[in-house]
Scaffold this active site. Structure first.
Site, PDB file in Angstrom:
ATOM      1  N   LYS A 100       0.813  -1.235   0.000  1.00 32.32           N
ATOM      2  CA  LYS A 100       0.000   0.000   0.000  1.00 32.32           C
ATOM      3  C   LYS A 100       0.828   1.259   0.000  1.00 32.32           C
ATOM      4  CE  LYS A 100       0.561  -2.160   3.809  1.00 32.32           C
ATOM      5  NZ  LYS A 100       0.143  -3.016   4.869  1.00 32.32           N
ATOM      6  N   VAL A 127      -5.337  -3.165   0.194  1.00 40.37           N
ATOM      7  CA  VAL A 127      -6.332  -2.573   1.111  1.00 40.37           C
ATOM      8  C   VAL A 127      -7.300  -3.655   1.568  1.00 40.37           C
ATOM      9  CG1 VAL A 127      -8.089  -0.773   1.419  1.00 40.37           C
ATOM     10  CG2 VAL A 127      -6.226  -0.412  -0.206  1.00 40.37           C
ATOM     11  N   GLY A 129      -6.658  -6.465   3.210  1.00 49.19           N
ATOM     12  CA  GLY A 129      -6.143  -7.845   3.271  1.00 49.19           C
ATOM     13  C   GLY A 129      -6.897  -8.775   2.339  1.00 49.19           C
ATOM     14  N   GLY A 182       2.017 -11.684  12.496  1.00 48.15           N
ATOM     15  CA  GLY A 182       2.337 -11.219  11.136  1.00 48.15           C
ATOM     16  C   GLY A 182       1.383 -10.155  10.632  1.00 48.15           C
ATOM     17  N   GLU A 185       3.233  -3.879  10.517  1.00 50.64           N
ATOM     18  CA  GLU A 185       4.266  -3.480   9.569  1.00 50.64           C
ATOM     19  C   GLU A 185       5.637  -3.720  10.205  1.00 50.64           C
ATOM     20  OE1 GLU A 185       3.435  -2.145   6.340  1.00 50.64           O
ATOM     21  OE2 GLU A 185       1.694  -3.149   7.162  1.00 50.64           O
ATOM     22  N   ASP A 196      -0.618   3.714   7.976  1.00 48.56           N
ATOM     23  CA  ASP A 196      -1.016   2.585   7.116  1.00 48.56           C
ATOM     24  C   ASP A 196      -2.477   2.748   6.682  1.00 48.56           C
ATOM     25  OD1 ASP A 196      -0.505  -0.354   6.198  1.00 48.56           O
ATOM     26  OD2 ASP A 196      -2.344  -0.454   7.360  1.00 48.56           O
ATOM     27  N   LYS A 200      -4.187   3.530   2.846  1.00 50.41           N
ATOM     28  CA  LYS A 200      -5.303   2.749   2.299  1.00 50.41           C
ATOM     29  C   LYS A 200      -6.491   3.649   1.930  1.00 50.41           C
ATOM     30  CE  LYS A 200      -3.787  -1.378   4.748  1.00 50.41           C
ATOM     31  NZ  LYS A 200      -3.807  -2.069   6.044  1.00 50.41           N
TER      32      LYS A 200
HETATM   33  N1  HSE Z   1      -0.052  -3.776   9.029  1.00 51.17           N
HETATM   34  C1  HSE Z   1      -1.214  -3.876   8.235  1.00 51.17           C
HETATM   35  C2  HSE Z   1      -2.429  -4.008   9.143  1.00 51.17           C
HETATM   36  C3  HSE Z   1      -1.099  -5.061   7.324  1.00 51.17           C
HETATM   37  O1  HSE Z   1      -2.247  -4.258  10.339  1.00 51.17           O
HETATM   38  O2  HSE Z   1      -3.552  -3.840   8.700  1.00 51.17           O
HETATM   39  C4  HSE Z   1      -2.172  -5.175   6.290  1.00 51.17           C
HETATM   40  O3  HSE Z   1      -2.128  -4.127   5.381  1.00 51.17           O
END
Ligand code: HSE
Length: 392
Positions: A100, A127, A129, A182, A185, A196, A200
């Site tokens: 993104k 955007v 996931g 996971g 970021e 973030d 998006k």
């Molecule tokens: N770090 C981002 C989040 C990952 O937590 O949404 C997905 O874009």
């Protein structure tokens, strides 16, 4: 038989390799040909991977192999990822990404290169996931004038808020868990400070209104300054505090876009979106309100990446006409009129004296009538309010 390469073997890259392997037959049955991974680019060694024979360290191998039709970038950041994306597009390969930051900052230029080379640059995974969101917005809702977009667009912060509120976890522990899963970021500042989610909401705005909304021009307020006391008061008054990306079409074609924590009324479906889940409400003048919901971060994002790889293969000859043009005319988010939550050492009568009509949320906490941020901050100063939050 179509072949693709994956750059990066982190949560998303390895997740995509797994989807391609596990669903190989069902994908082939749907597409009419097999789609397989030829290379995986990573500087690290993965001798125990079922794809161990596919690892390479030199991007030029991908760039120069005519058999590789699609390159998936899961490297992240804007340095190496941008260079390899440009080179792959210039080499006439379709590129698919979840990046993104790269799409929001350099998407216009990269899409122009893709158009020139008659290839696809696809970023459904960037955007929401795993949620099918961008394609429904620019394709299925193309017949609408899009009026408003409001979304929980960051899984990490939604996970942190949920764990803190439901289980009493500390901010630091909840963040550590999000990192271990996971979701976060590489530098979680981008999650926590709303950057973030800001990238998006820019991508969503670009696609909704066809003009570039640059992250540098978008106000981004995260959750680091949020006081749990306000989250609790909000809950007792029938609201949930959520970090929202919000964008609106304003008069004269202007666009307003920003990110900030909001009190979301329990009557809104967004209030019930917890953990790593993301959701996005889109209001169009034909469809009215539509909501998209699903896992917004982590391994399930590989679903969106695989969907784009398949789409690129299916649009080999006629590329998707995707892109946005010059900068949007931005409406300052400070001038948007909305309700506000104010909390401090004041009575509802004091608040009424300063703001006019108010609703008492708790002793020392009120929800105002609609007003601009400038007005809300002036009222907060007069009242000596300690917390000032937006209400959706
Ligand atoms: N770090 C981002 C989040 C990952 O937590 O949404 C997905 O874009």
């Amino acid at each position: 038989m179509a072949k693709f390469a994956i750059m990066g073997h982190g949560t998303l890259g390895s997740g995509l390799a797994e989807v391609a392997r596990v669903n190989r037959e069902s994908i082939a049955a749907k597409v009419g040909e097999e789609i397989t991974v030829k290379y995986i680019l990573d500087i690290r060694e993965f001798p125990d991977s079922p794809d161990a024979d596919k690892f390479i360290k030199d991007f030029a191998i991908i760039e120069n192999d005519p058999e590789v039709e699609v390159v998936v970038e899961t490297i992240g950041g804007t340095k190496v990822a941008q260079e390899f994306t440009r080179r792959a597009l210039m080499a006439g390969k379709h590129v698919v990404t979840a990046n993104k930051e790269l799409v929001a900052t350099y998407g216009k230029d990269l899409l122009a290169i893709a158009a020139e080379k008659n290839v696809n640059y696809l970023f459904e995974a960037s955007v929401g996931g795993a949620i099918p969101l961008l394609r429904p917005l620019f394709q299925c809702m193309a017949g609408n004038q899009i009026e408003e977009i409001a979304g929980i667009l960051n899984g990490t912060t939604n996970y942190i808020l949920t764990r803190m509120v439901q289980d009493g976890a500390s901010f630091a522990d909840a963040l550590k868990e999000a990192q271990a899963k996971g979701y976060a970021e590489a530098d979680p500042t981008a999650d926590v400070e709303g950057i973030d989610a800001g990238r998006k909401i820019c991508i969503l705005s670009n696609l909704a209104w066809g003009k570039e909304v640059a992250p540098a021009n978008v106000r981004m307020i995260g959750i680091s300054a949020l006081d749990l006391k306000d989250v609790d008061i909000a809950a007792s008054a029938g609201y949930r505090v959520k970090l929202l990306g919000h964008a609106m079409r304003m008069a004269e074609g202007k666009v307003a876009a920003y990110v900030a924590p909001h009190l979301v009324p329990e009557s809104s479906p967004l209030s019930r979106v917890d953990d790593v889940f993301n959701a996005c409400l889109i209001r169009g003048n034909a469809a009215d309100e539509v909501m998209f919901y699903g896992r917004g971060a982590g391994k399930p994002t590989a679903s969106a990446l695989m969907g784009d790889v398949i789409d690129a293969i299916q649009h080999r000859e006629k590329r998707r006409d995707l892109g946005w043009s010059e900068s949007a005319d931005l409406f300052p988010s400070e001038e948007l009129v909305m309700q506000w939550y104010l909390r401090g050492d004041f009575s509802a009568a004091d608040a009424k004296g300063v703001c006019g009509e108010v609703k008492e949320a708790a002793p020392g906490a009120v929800i105002t009538a609609p007003m601009t941020e400038v007005q809300a901050k002036a009222a907060a100063e007069k009242l000596g309010a300690e917390a000032v939050l937006r209400v959706l």
